[in-house]
Design a protein around this motif. Sequence first.
Motif, PDB file in Angstrom:
ATOM      1  N   TYR A   1      12.573 -31.954 -16.683  1.00 47.69           N
ATOM      2  CA  TYR A   1      12.555 -32.763 -17.900  1.00 47.69           C
ATOM      3  C   TYR A   1      11.573 -32.158 -18.890  1.00 47.69           C
ATOM      4  N   ARG A   2      11.958 -32.165 -20.171  1.00 50.11           N
ATOM      5  CA  ARG A   2      11.102 -31.580 -21.210  1.00 50.11           C
ATOM      6  C   ARG A   2      10.372 -32.634 -22.034  1.00 50.11           C
ATOM      7  N   ALA A   3      10.866 -33.892 -21.981  1.00 51.67           N
ATOM      8  CA  ALA A   3      10.246 -34.969 -22.751  1.00 51.67           C
ATOM      9  C   ALA A   3      10.683 -36.307 -22.174  1.00 51.67           C
ATOM     10  N   VAL A   4       9.893 -37.352 -22.498  1.00 46.34           N
ATOM     11  CA  VAL A   4      10.213 -38.719 -22.108  1.00 46.34           C
ATOM     12  C   VAL A   4      10.313 -39.560 -23.372  1.00 46.34           C
TER      13      VAL A   4
ATOM     14  N   THR B   1       9.668 -41.919 -10.298  1.00 51.58           N
ATOM     15  CA  THR B   1      10.217 -41.249  -9.113  1.00 51.58           C
ATOM     16  C   THR B   1      10.886 -39.939  -9.507  1.00 51.58           C
ATOM     17  N   LEU B   2      11.680 -39.957 -10.576  1.00 49.97           N
ATOM     18  CA  LEU B   2      12.355 -38.736 -11.035  1.00 49.97           C
ATOM     19  C   LEU B   2      11.355 -37.690 -11.512  1.00 49.97           C
ATOM     20  N   LEU B   3      10.370 -38.118 -12.283  1.00 47.78           N
ATOM     21  CA  LEU B   3       9.378 -37.179 -12.808  1.00 47.78           C
ATOM     22  C   LEU B   3       8.573 -36.537 -11.680  1.00 47.78           C
ATOM     23  N   ARG B   4       8.143 -37.352 -10.730  1.00 45.79           N
ATOM     24  CA  ARG B   4       7.341 -36.827  -9.616  1.00 45.79           C
ATOM     25  C   ARG B   4       8.174 -36.002  -8.658  1.00 45.79           C
TER      26      ARG B   4
ATOM     27  N   ILE C   1       1.550 -35.057 -14.325  1.00 44.89           N
ATOM     28  CA  ILE C   1       2.324 -33.879 -13.930  1.00 44.89           C
ATOM     29  C   ILE C   1       2.050 -32.728 -14.890  1.00 44.89           C
ATOM     30  N   ASP C   2       2.054 -33.034 -16.180  1.00 41.30           N
ATOM     31  CA  ASP C   2       1.792 -32.031 -17.214  1.00 41.30           C
ATOM     32  C   ASP C   2       0.968 -32.712 -18.314  1.00 41.30           C
ATOM     33  N   PRO C   3      -0.282 -32.262 -18.518  1.00 39.87           N
ATOM     34  CA  PRO C   3      -1.152 -32.926 -19.496  1.00 39.87           C
ATOM     35  C   PRO C   3      -0.626 -32.901 -20.929  1.00 39.87           C
ATOM     36  N   HIS C   4       0.366 -32.052 -21.215  1.00 38.19           N
ATOM     37  CA  HIS C   4       0.909 -31.953 -22.581  1.00 38.19           C
ATOM     38  C   HIS C   4       2.343 -32.468 -22.668  1.00 38.19           C
TER      39      HIS C   4
ATOM     40  N   ALA D   1       4.354 -42.976 -19.125  1.00 36.62           N
ATOM     41  CA  ALA D   1       3.744 -41.877 -19.884  1.00 36.62           C
ATOM     42  C   ALA D   1       2.541 -41.297 -19.152  1.00 36.62           C
ATOM     43  N   ARG D   2       1.724 -42.184 -18.570  1.00 33.26           N
ATOM     44  CA  ARG D   2       0.558 -41.683 -17.817  1.00 33.26           C
ATOM     45  C   ARG D   2       1.003 -40.864 -16.614  1.00 33.26           C
ATOM     46  N   ALA D   3       2.067 -41.294 -15.938  1.00 33.89           N
ATOM     47  CA  ALA D   3       2.590 -40.542 -14.791  1.00 33.89           C
ATOM     48  C   ALA D   3       3.094 -39.164 -15.232  1.00 33.89           C
ATOM     49  N   ALA D   4       3.786 -39.128 -16.383  1.00 33.53           N
ATOM     50  CA  ALA D   4       4.276 -37.847 -16.907  1.00 33.53           C
ATOM     51  C   ALA D   4       3.112 -36.914 -17.217  1.00 33.53           C
ATOM     52  N   ARG D   5       2.044 -37.462 -17.783  1.00 33.43           N
ATOM     53  CA  ARG D   5       0.880 -36.654 -18.143  1.00 33.43           C
ATOM     54  C   ARG D   5       0.074 -36.201 -16.916  1.00 33.43           C
TER      55      ARG D   5
END
Length: 131
Positions: free
Chosen positions: A51-54, A42-45, A76-79, A70-74
Amino acid sequence: MAELPIVLVIEDEDAIQAIVEDALTEGGFQIATVKTGEEAVTLLRGGLVPYRAVVTDVNLLGRLDGWDVARAAREIDPHFPVVYMTGGAADKWPVLGVPNSILLQKPFAPAQVVAAVSQLLNAGSQQTGPA
């Protein structure tokens, strides 16, 4: 002075969360902590905080695990830099982990978390030329 990079830490064990939080704070990072994968996604989306890292435990309370976060973070940003922490799921990392992530096996030294996040952030900030 530059803003400190904000790292989202997802860990449901208070003792480990405190160790990781202290290490990253001493390492020059700002920390946001949550206990469930749902809160993290929820926070990442939401995109309200850059955020710069998880740094995520693999086994979390709730429906989503660290692999899902991790998949949700990726998405948003593939890297997006991802550091996994696990006591028993390391064997699943090659299959379930996202590419260019780092896995820390519990127990680990607090400095290892700082080194892992720094390594991923540095790798992401370097412009690479043609192969």
